[in-house]
Design an enzyme around this catalytic site. Structure first.
Site, short mmCIF file in Angstrom:
data_model
loop_
_atom_site.label_atom_id
_atom_site.label_comp_id
_atom_site.label_asym_id
_atom_site.label_seq_id
_atom_site.Cartn_x
_atom_site.Cartn_y
_atom_site.Cartn_z
CG ASP A 246 -2.25 0.42 1.08
OD1 ASP A 246 -2.61 0.76 -0.05
OD2 ASP A 246 -3.01 0.39 2.07
CD GLU B 160 -12.32 0.21 2.88
OE1 GLU B 160 -11.26 0.46 2.27
OE2 GLU B 160 -12.42 0.26 4.11
#
Ligand code: KIV
Length: 287
Positions: free
Chosen positions: A87, A185
């Site tokens: 990430d 998400e």
């Protein structure tokens, strides 16, 4: 005996083609990575959520490249089969294409297989620049925790037509910019299903229902290990490790308090002759 192969981008694309879902977990350390690998998990996300799960921060905003380098180094060492996504933390890619490429390169040089960044259309040039450097980019859309303040908290996304249109524009833009797959998400399942019709590359979800090519779960959440206020509805708990760990610590403290540890079986021994020599030598100073 079937030889387990390393998961690569072609493998992931093939899974989508054959309608075979993938399993994706977060990990931030060597042992969790090894357990995931041995369990046959397909992908690992070394998420900046590590700032919250491992460092006790209240959000991901203050996670640094140094933190991510430490997490990624440990995870890469633990796994030889999982596809590992590193990430990019807050402000490691938002300012310029150059920053984005340089920082993505740092995660790749550790051994990650791809990098993930948050954002839609506005991130197109970053995605293209990183892709042009030979680095696969994963897009992260829907609830994007690095923009938590702008979003007003952890809220389900895509619940209105305007919000759906924005998601559709974003996912189309990041796919055209070169994103190899997408993570969505916190979006209602039906909305995910509509978006799914419009993407060519794999679409994975976290809290976005079943109409996806695979699920991501934060390992601390599913293991009952997260210490903090965020408790998302979409998590299925597979273990309650905090209770197990606390119980072990309490038992250890009880043993210490009651002189029950160490026992004979925990001791190293020494030959009689050598012991006698040591005692004689030591005793001469007590005279
Ligand atoms: O950092 C992370 O674990 C993530 C998930 C919340 C999707 O980005």
């Amino acid at each position: 005996m079937t030889v387990r192969k390393k998961i690569t981008l072609p493998v992931l694309r093939n899974r989508k083609k054959n309608n075979k879902k993938i399993s994706w977990l977060t990990a931030y350390d060597f042992s969790t990575s090894r357990f995931a690998d041995e369990a046959g998990i397909d992908m690992i996300l070394v998420g900046d959520s590590g700032g919250m799960t491992m460092m006790g921060k209240s959000s991901t905003i203050s996670v640094t490249m140094e933190d991510m380098i430490m997490f990624c180094t440990s995870v890469v060492k633990g796994s030889s089969h999982c596809f590992i996504v590193g990430d990019l933390p807050y402000m490691s890619y938002q300012v310029s294409d150059e920053d984005a490429v340089r920082n993505a390169g740092k995660l790749m040089s550790i051994g990650c297989d791809a990098v993930k960044l948050e954002g839609g259309i506005e991130m197109s040039s970053r995605i293209t620049a990183i892709t042009n450097a030979g680095i696969p980019v994963v897009s992260h859309l829907g609830l994007t925790p690095q923009s938590l303040s702008q979003m007003g908290g952890y809220k389900v996304q895509g619940k209105s037509l305007a919000s759906f249109k924005k998601l559709l524009d974003d996912i189309t833009a990041v796919e055209n910019a070169g994103a190899v797959f997408h993570l969505l998400e916190c979006v209602p399942e039906e909305v995910t299903g509509e978006l799914y019709k419009h993407v060519k590359n794999p679409l994975y979800g976290i809290g976005s229902g079943r109409h996806v090519d695979g699920q991501l779960v934060i390992s601390h959440d599913m293991l009952g290990l997260f210490v903090g206020d965020v408790d998302p509805k979409f998590v299925k708990k597979y273990a309650d490790l905090s209770s197990i760990i606390k119980k072990a610590f309490i038992n250890y403290k009880d043993d210490i308090d009651n002189n029950l540890f160490p026992e004979d079986k925990h001791l190293y021994s020494i030959e009689g002759d050598d012991l006698k020599k040591i005692q004689d030598y030591s005793n001469q100073f007590n005279k």
